[in-house]
Enzyme design. Structure first.
Site, PDB file in Angstrom:
ATOM      1  N   LYS A  42     103.219  -2.520  45.295  1.00 50.27           N
ATOM      2  CA  LYS A  42     103.521  -1.221  44.682  1.00 50.27           C
ATOM      3  C   LYS A  42     104.893  -1.270  43.995  1.00 50.27           C
ATOM      4  CE  LYS A  42     103.954   3.618  45.856  1.00 50.27           C
ATOM      5  NZ  LYS A  42     104.121   4.593  46.921  1.00 50.27           N
TER       6      LYS A  42
ATOM      7  N   LYS B 103      80.793  -3.313  14.192  1.00 48.52           N
ATOM      8  CA  LYS B 103      80.266  -3.872  15.444  1.00 48.52           C
ATOM      9  C   LYS B 103      78.777  -4.243  15.342  1.00 48.52           C
ATOM     10  CE  LYS B 103      83.797  -1.498  18.181  1.00 48.52           C
ATOM     11  NZ  LYS B 103      84.255  -1.109  19.503  1.00 48.52           N
TER      12      LYS B 103
ATOM     13  N   ASP C 132      90.807  -0.024  26.029  1.00 43.28           N
ATOM     14  CA  ASP C 132      91.018  -1.044  24.993  1.00 43.28           C
ATOM     15  C   ASP C 132      92.062  -2.070  25.429  1.00 43.28           C
ATOM     16  OD1 ASP C 132      89.182  -0.127  23.078  1.00 43.28           O
ATOM     17  OD2 ASP C 132      90.531   1.507  22.538  1.00 43.28           O
TER      18      ASP C 132
ATOM     19  N   ASN D 260      90.758   6.748  31.823  1.00 44.21           N
ATOM     20  CA  ASN D 260      90.473   7.906  30.964  1.00 44.21           C
ATOM     21  C   ASN D 260      89.559   8.850  31.755  1.00 44.21           C
ATOM     22  OD1 ASN D 260      87.555   7.303  30.376  1.00 44.21           O
ATOM     23  ND2 ASN D 260      88.507   5.403  29.700  1.00 44.21           N
TER      24      ASN D 260
ATOM     25  N   LYS E 176      82.763   1.982  12.878  1.00 45.65           N
ATOM     26  CA  LYS E 176      82.435   1.202  14.089  1.00 45.65           C
ATOM     27  C   LYS E 176      80.997   0.668  14.009  1.00 45.65           C
ATOM     28  CE  LYS E 176      85.707   3.462  17.134  1.00 45.65           C
ATOM     29  NZ  LYS E 176      86.012   4.535  18.049  1.00 45.65           N
TER      30      LYS E 176
ATOM     31  N   PHE F 108      78.705   4.165  21.218  1.00 47.15           N
ATOM     32  CA  PHE F 108      79.232   5.524  21.178  1.00 47.15           C
ATOM     33  C   PHE F 108      80.593   5.473  20.493  1.00 47.15           C
ATOM     34  CE2 PHE F 108      77.119   8.841  23.845  1.00 47.15           C
ATOM     35  CZ  PHE F 108      75.971   8.136  24.142  1.00 47.15           C
TER      36      PHE F 108
END
Ligand code: PMT
Length: 395
Positions: A287, A339, A277, A208, A335, A321
């Site tokens: 490859k 959590k 995730d 990301n 969350k 976060f």
């Protein structure tokens, strides 16, 4: 920390004077009102005009230069100063300051200063390592002055070793460190930052756009405030914060094993990393060739590090976060509860000034007791300090 503050920049005679020009520019950029005081020898290296142009103030190098206020300027400047930075500080100037000798404009001003003083020694390695200089530095530390350790490397005189004036950006970093309140002294802070990379084959991965800027800002702010900081970082191009233990990882699994190893000693854990995730079930050994028109990569769940931390945590503050593109409050608070967090930073992503890769951020703090606080758009460094302020309130 130095916005609208009066800074006296003392410049003494060494080859590194050219770096003081850039330091002055950075101080002015931060909004400081800078007055420059040069020794006569410093003027051999760079002329006062350069410093005058950048500071937009007259430079003082002589207490008796004939100008009407010259003979009391050292007292006025000393009284008005919020901080004095001497860069470069020669062996001669350190010797004078350590022994209370006031025989020129700068050393006389220094005798009258009551604000924090930051000295940046710069000289030939043998001069720096000489018993006299080391003795003087010890005495200056005992007197309460802050010393910026010189860098090691090739010096203008041809030798190599400690004695180089650090880069101006690094001196700025230490100025912020020295001036910060040490309200996190004695606390161990564990921060995660950056993305993780989950490899499909040896040359391709799923990841990301996290740059690490938010997490690095938190680690830097905690170090400024006196904490012992460990930063577990996914791949990032950022320069690591000074005086911080940095552990580089690549995958979520690697991040989880380091975090769980470090969690026991942490008083505060802040998880700003953008952890993948999922990871590919299989990472090809070689490859993958583009033989087919379509390709399916089967993925499996990565460990949810934050969830696991919430299960295992003892008397520790745990901050997560939540990067969200919609329904920030609903998603972040869910969350927070699931959590078992003390606080979560709801982060709006997909905005040009907020989230991945930006220097600024728009966040909302959600707390365990149901309270929340919307912050205006601000630099990630400012978000980091605001976050640490709230954590300290909770402690
Ligand atoms: O690095 P920058 O470019 O500065 O960008 C900053 C940021 C946008 C990455 C950062 O501010 C941010 O929002 N980080 C959290 C990103 C994220 O992964 O959010 P999430 O909602 O998917 O995860 C929620 C929390 O669980 C996070 O604290 C995350 O670290 C944690 N998590 C997620 C998945 C997982 N497997 N393990 C985790 O610990």
């Amino acid at each position: 920390m130095i916005h609208n503050k009066n800074v006296v920049l003392g410049v003494t005679g060494g080859i590194a004077v050219y770096k003081s020009v850039e330091l002055l520019r950075l101080l002015v950029k931060e909004g400081a009102n800078v007055r420059v005081m040069m020794t006569q020898n410093a003027k051999w290296f760079v002329g006062p005009m350069t410093f005058e142009a950048l500071s937009r103030q007259p430079v003082c190098s002589d207490l008796f230069d004939g100008k009407s206020d010259a003979s009391i300027r050292h007292i006025d400047w000393a009284e008005q100063a919020d901080v004095v930075v001497v860069a470069p500080a020669t062996a001669n100037m350190l010797g004078k300051l350590a022994h209370g000798i006031a025989d020129d404009a700068l050393s006389t001003l220094m005798m009258a200063v009551t604000c924090p003083v930051i000295l940046c020694p710069s000289m030939n390695t043998h001069m720096y390592e000489s018993p006299a200089t080391q003795r003087n530095l010890e005495r200056l530390k005992e007197d309460g002055h802050f010393i910026v350790t010189p860098d090691s490397g090739d010096l203008a005189c041809g030798t190599s070793g400690p004695g180089r004036l650090p880069e101006p950006a690094d001196i700025m970093d230490r100025i912020f460190h020295f001036l910060s309140p040490k309200d996190l002294a004695g606390k161990n802070v564990l921060v995660t930052a950056g993305p993780t990379q989950e490899f499909i084959d040896p040359v391709r991965f799923i990841s990301n756009p996290s740059s690490g800027k938010m997490g690095y800002a938190i680690a830097r702010a905690a170090e400024y405030r006196g904490a012992n900081v460990t930063l577990v970082s996914g791949p990032s191009h950022l320069v690591p914060p000074k005086n911080v233990e940095v552990i580089n990882v690549q995958t979520a699994v690697e991040m989880s094993s380091v975090v769980f190893e470090k969690m026991a000693s942490a008083h505060i854990i802040i998880k700003s990393a953008a952890v993948s995730d999922y990871r590919p079930v299989v990472t090809a050994a070689h490859k993958i060739k583009k033989e087919k028109d379509t390709m399916v990569v089967e993925m499996e769940k990565n460990p949810d590090i934050l969830f696991e931390l919430g299960q295992r945590k003892k008397d520790q503050i745990l901050v997560g976060f939540a990067a969200e593109t919609q329904e920030l409050q609903k998603n972040a608070t869910s969350k927070l509860e699931r959590k078992n967090l003390d606080m979560i930073v709801g982060n709006l992503v997909g905005d040009p000034n907020s989230g991945f890769g930006t220097d600024t951020n728009k966040v909302t703090f959600f707390f365990r007791d149901g309270a929340h606080e919307v912050l205006e758009e601000m630099e990630k460094d400012a978000v980091a300090h605001a976050l640490l302020d709230r954590v300290l309130n909770r402690i």
